[in-house]
Design a protein around this motif. Structure first.
Motif, short mmCIF file in Angstrom:
data_model
loop_
_atom_site.label_atom_id
_atom_site.label_comp_id
_atom_site.label_asym_id
_atom_site.label_seq_id
_atom_site.Cartn_x
_atom_site.Cartn_y
_atom_site.Cartn_z
N ASP A 95 0.84 -1.20 0.00
CA ASP A 95 0.00 0.00 0.00
C ASP A 95 0.87 1.25 0.00
O ASP A 95 0.55 2.25 -0.63
N ILE A 96 1.98 1.16 0.76
CA ILE A 96 2.96 2.25 0.81
C ILE A 96 4.32 1.66 0.49
O ILE A 96 4.80 0.77 1.20
N ALA A 97 4.94 2.13 -0.59
CA ALA A 97 6.29 1.70 -0.96
C ALA A 97 7.25 2.86 -0.67
O ALA A 97 6.91 4.02 -0.84
N LEU A 104 18.92 11.55 8.54
CA LEU A 104 17.87 12.55 8.35
C LEU A 104 17.01 12.18 7.15
O LEU A 104 15.78 12.33 7.18
N GLU A 105 17.64 11.67 6.10
CA GLU A 105 16.87 11.18 4.95
C GLU A 105 15.97 10.02 5.37
O GLU A 105 14.79 9.96 4.99
N ASN A 106 16.52 9.10 6.15
CA ASN A 106 15.73 7.96 6.62
C ASN A 106 14.55 8.42 7.47
O ASN A 106 13.44 7.88 7.37
N ILE A 107 14.80 9.42 8.30
CA ILE A 107 13.73 9.96 9.16
C ILE A 107 12.62 10.58 8.33
O ILE A 107 11.43 10.36 8.58
N LEU A 108 12.99 11.38 7.31
CA LEU A 108 11.97 12.00 6.45
C LEU A 108 11.14 10.94 5.74
O LEU A 108 9.91 11.08 5.62
N ALA A 109 11.79 9.89 5.26
CA ALA A 109 11.06 8.80 4.61
C ALA A 109 10.09 8.14 5.58
O ALA A 109 8.93 7.84 5.24
N ALA A 110 10.56 7.90 6.80
CA ALA A 110 9.71 7.27 7.81
C ALA A 110 8.53 8.16 8.19
O ALA A 110 7.40 7.68 8.38
N VAL A 111 8.77 9.46 8.29
CA VAL A 111 7.68 10.40 8.60
C VAL A 111 6.61 10.33 7.53
O VAL A 111 5.40 10.29 7.82
N CYS A 112 7.02 10.31 6.26
CA CYS A 112 6.05 10.19 5.16
C CYS A 112 5.20 8.94 5.30
O CYS A 112 3.97 9.01 5.27
N ALA A 113 5.87 7.79 5.45
CA ALA A 113 5.14 6.53 5.53
C ALA A 113 4.22 6.49 6.74
O ALA A 113 3.08 6.01 6.66
N ALA A 114 4.71 6.99 7.85
CA ALA A 114 3.90 6.98 9.08
C ALA A 114 2.67 7.86 8.94
O ALA A 114 1.55 7.46 9.29
N LEU A 159 1.18 8.83 6.21
CA LEU A 159 0.26 8.24 5.23
C LEU A 159 -0.52 7.08 5.83
O LEU A 159 -1.60 6.75 5.36
N ASN A 160 0.04 6.46 6.87
CA ASN A 160 -0.64 5.34 7.53
C ASN A 160 -1.40 5.80 8.77
O ASN A 160 -1.84 4.98 9.58
N GLY A 161 -1.55 7.11 8.94
CA GLY A 161 -2.40 7.62 10.02
C GLY A 161 -1.74 7.77 11.37
O GLY A 161 -2.43 7.92 12.40
N VAL A 162 -0.42 7.76 11.42
CA VAL A 162 0.28 7.91 12.70
C VAL A 162 0.19 9.36 13.18
O VAL A 162 0.29 10.30 12.37
N THR A 163 0.04 9.56 14.47
CA THR A 163 -0.07 10.90 15.02
C THR A 163 1.29 11.59 15.08
O THR A 163 2.33 10.93 15.20
#
Length: 449
Positions: free
Chosen positions: A181-183, A280-290, A292-296
């Motif tokens: 659903d999220i790549a 920092l790149e990894n963090i930004l990617a994780a923020v996007c995925a989170a 998009l999956n409804g994380v607060t």
């Protein structure tokens, strides 16, 4: 126990046991398939072999007879087995479909599937996303190349529970319907070319992460990586960029003070404990995925204020009398060590060395400006010492192993120095795994007097 009900093959060869092959064979047998296993190195007395045979699986060990392909309509291949393997090559000649076990796992997932790939940073990003989901009271499990066999994890998933899966190019090369659903595509560097034969083939394998997505799915991608930007152009899904250099109004970005998702400020950079530009790149990617999956946002903040890194990947170990020790044993190549060195501002004592693959370390020289001393070990010790002297580093010490390297580095250090294990080499000359090497480092740090 979940069963696969939508696999249109009945007679299946599983090539290669290990953890994923054993799990795949058991799942297929429990799903009512006729299963044969072939493994070159396994022995008839091995526990996995005996367990499979007790289930009614035919197991062929000690060689790769072509006859194992007789009366077979699907090959499930261990990701690490190359395509020039005699059985794989013959399967291709016979035009048999070839998949890896993540294809099987994806057919068991009812909830969201979040897949992460890239040349570097996969494990850290996968772990960050998983921790963010958990911290937001979402049900999730972590799987894939991170060490948890995907088919085993998928079988234990509850309905609507998310699976966060780290994916290698080897795994992604063998998919049919696999569709997250999220790549997430973090970066693309020339890697594993001995397996893929060319960079184009490698990129094509990575692009399989989004090839089955629809316009309702998301591809999170690194807008600062030209190869990534070019690769995702063909993605059918919604593109969500992240960048550390420019504002991304449709994704995650940062300025000199904060991280943002779209227009929302997420967290101050000063509140993040994970070090390094690459992280920092990894963090930004994780923020996007989170997101998009409804994380607060609060859940994301809590994770980023406490997450110190994945074990053996620029992992903070301890502060001993003002010296900060970091375990980056997973850095088995020059690129990874270069990224680790770029993460720090204070003087560094670098611990490096390992298996000699015949390469020079000249490409490391531009990244050694902050290194005040090097402690070298293993087969590449002399090469690394030569590199250090070429970079103008006067203090270079030779030791027998990582344990002795810790003691020597501590003797050479001053307050505020960074003592960094980032070997730039594989571990196999002295250690069975990079984990074993990193564990020795960590233990040696904790026993310093």
């Amino acid at each position: 126990m979940k069963k696969i009900v939508d696999l249109p093959y009945e007679k299946i060869l599983v090539l290669g046991l290990a953890k994923s092959g054993t799990a795949a064979a058991k799942l297929l047998k429990q799903s009512g398939k006729k299963v044969r296993v072939n493994d070159l190195k396994a022995k008839p007395t091995d526990l996995a072999v005996r367990q499979l045979e007790e289930m009614g699986v035919e197991v062929v060990t000690g060689g790769h007879p072509i006859s194992v392909l007789d009366d077979v309509d699907l090959l499930v291949k261990n990701p690490g087995i190359p395509y020039d393997n005699v059985i794989v090559a013959e399967a291709e000649q016979r035009e048999l479909p070839i998949i890896t076990e993540i294809e099987l796992a994806s057919r068991l997932v009812d909830g969201h599937l979040i897949g992460i790939t890239g040349s570097n940073g996969k494990t850290t990003t996968t772990t960050l996303i998983y921790e963010m989901l958990k911290n937001s009271n979402q049900q999730a499990k972590i799987a894939g190349n991170i060490g948890n066999v995907a088919t085993e994890v998928a079988q234990s998933l509850e309905q609507n529970e998310s699976m966060v899966i780290e994916l290698s190019s080897f795994q992604l090369l063998g998919v049919e319907t696999f569709r997250p659903d999220i790549a997430v595509l973090l970066n693309l560097f020339e890697s594993h070319l001995d397996y893929h034969q060319s960079f184009e083939n490698y990129k094509r394998a990575k692009s399989n992460i989004f090839k089955n997505q629809t316009e309702h799915d998301f591809i999170v991608y690194n807008a600062d990586d030209e190869q990534v930007v070019d690769t995702v152009q063909e993605a059918p899904s919604i593109k969500v960029p992240f960048s550390i250099t420019k504002r991304c109004i449709d994704g995650a970005w940062c300025n000199n003070t904060s991280i943002y998702f779209k227009e929302e400020e997420i967290i101050l950079l000063s509140d993040i404990v994970l070090v390094g530009k690459h992280n920092l790149e990894n963090i930004l990617a994780a923020v996007c995925a989170a997101k998009l999956n409804g994380v607060t946002t609060a859940a994301i903040q809590d994770v980023l204020k406490t997450f110190t890194g994945v074990k053996h990947r620029l992992q903070f170990v301890d502060n001993r009398n003002g010296r900060l020790f970091y375990n980056d044993s997973k850095a088995t190549n020059i690129l990874a060590t270069s990224k680790a060195l770029a993460a720090f501002e204070h003087p560094i004592i670098l611990l490096a060395g390992g298996l000699d693959r015949g390469n020079s370390f000249d490409d490391l020289i531009p990244h050694l400006e902050k290194v005040k001393a090097m402690v070298v070990f293993g087969e590449t010790a002399q090469k690394l010492a030569k590199t250090a002297h070429q970079a103008g580093i006067d203090t270079v010490k030779f030791v027998d192993n990582v344990k002795h390297a810790v003691q020597k580095a501590y003797e050479l250090s001053s307050e505020q120095d960074i003592i960094l294990l980032s070997p730039a080499c594989a571990s196999w000359d002295q250690y069975a795994t990079f984990e074993e090497r990193g564990d020795m480092f960590t233990e040696a740090v904790h026993t310093l007097e």
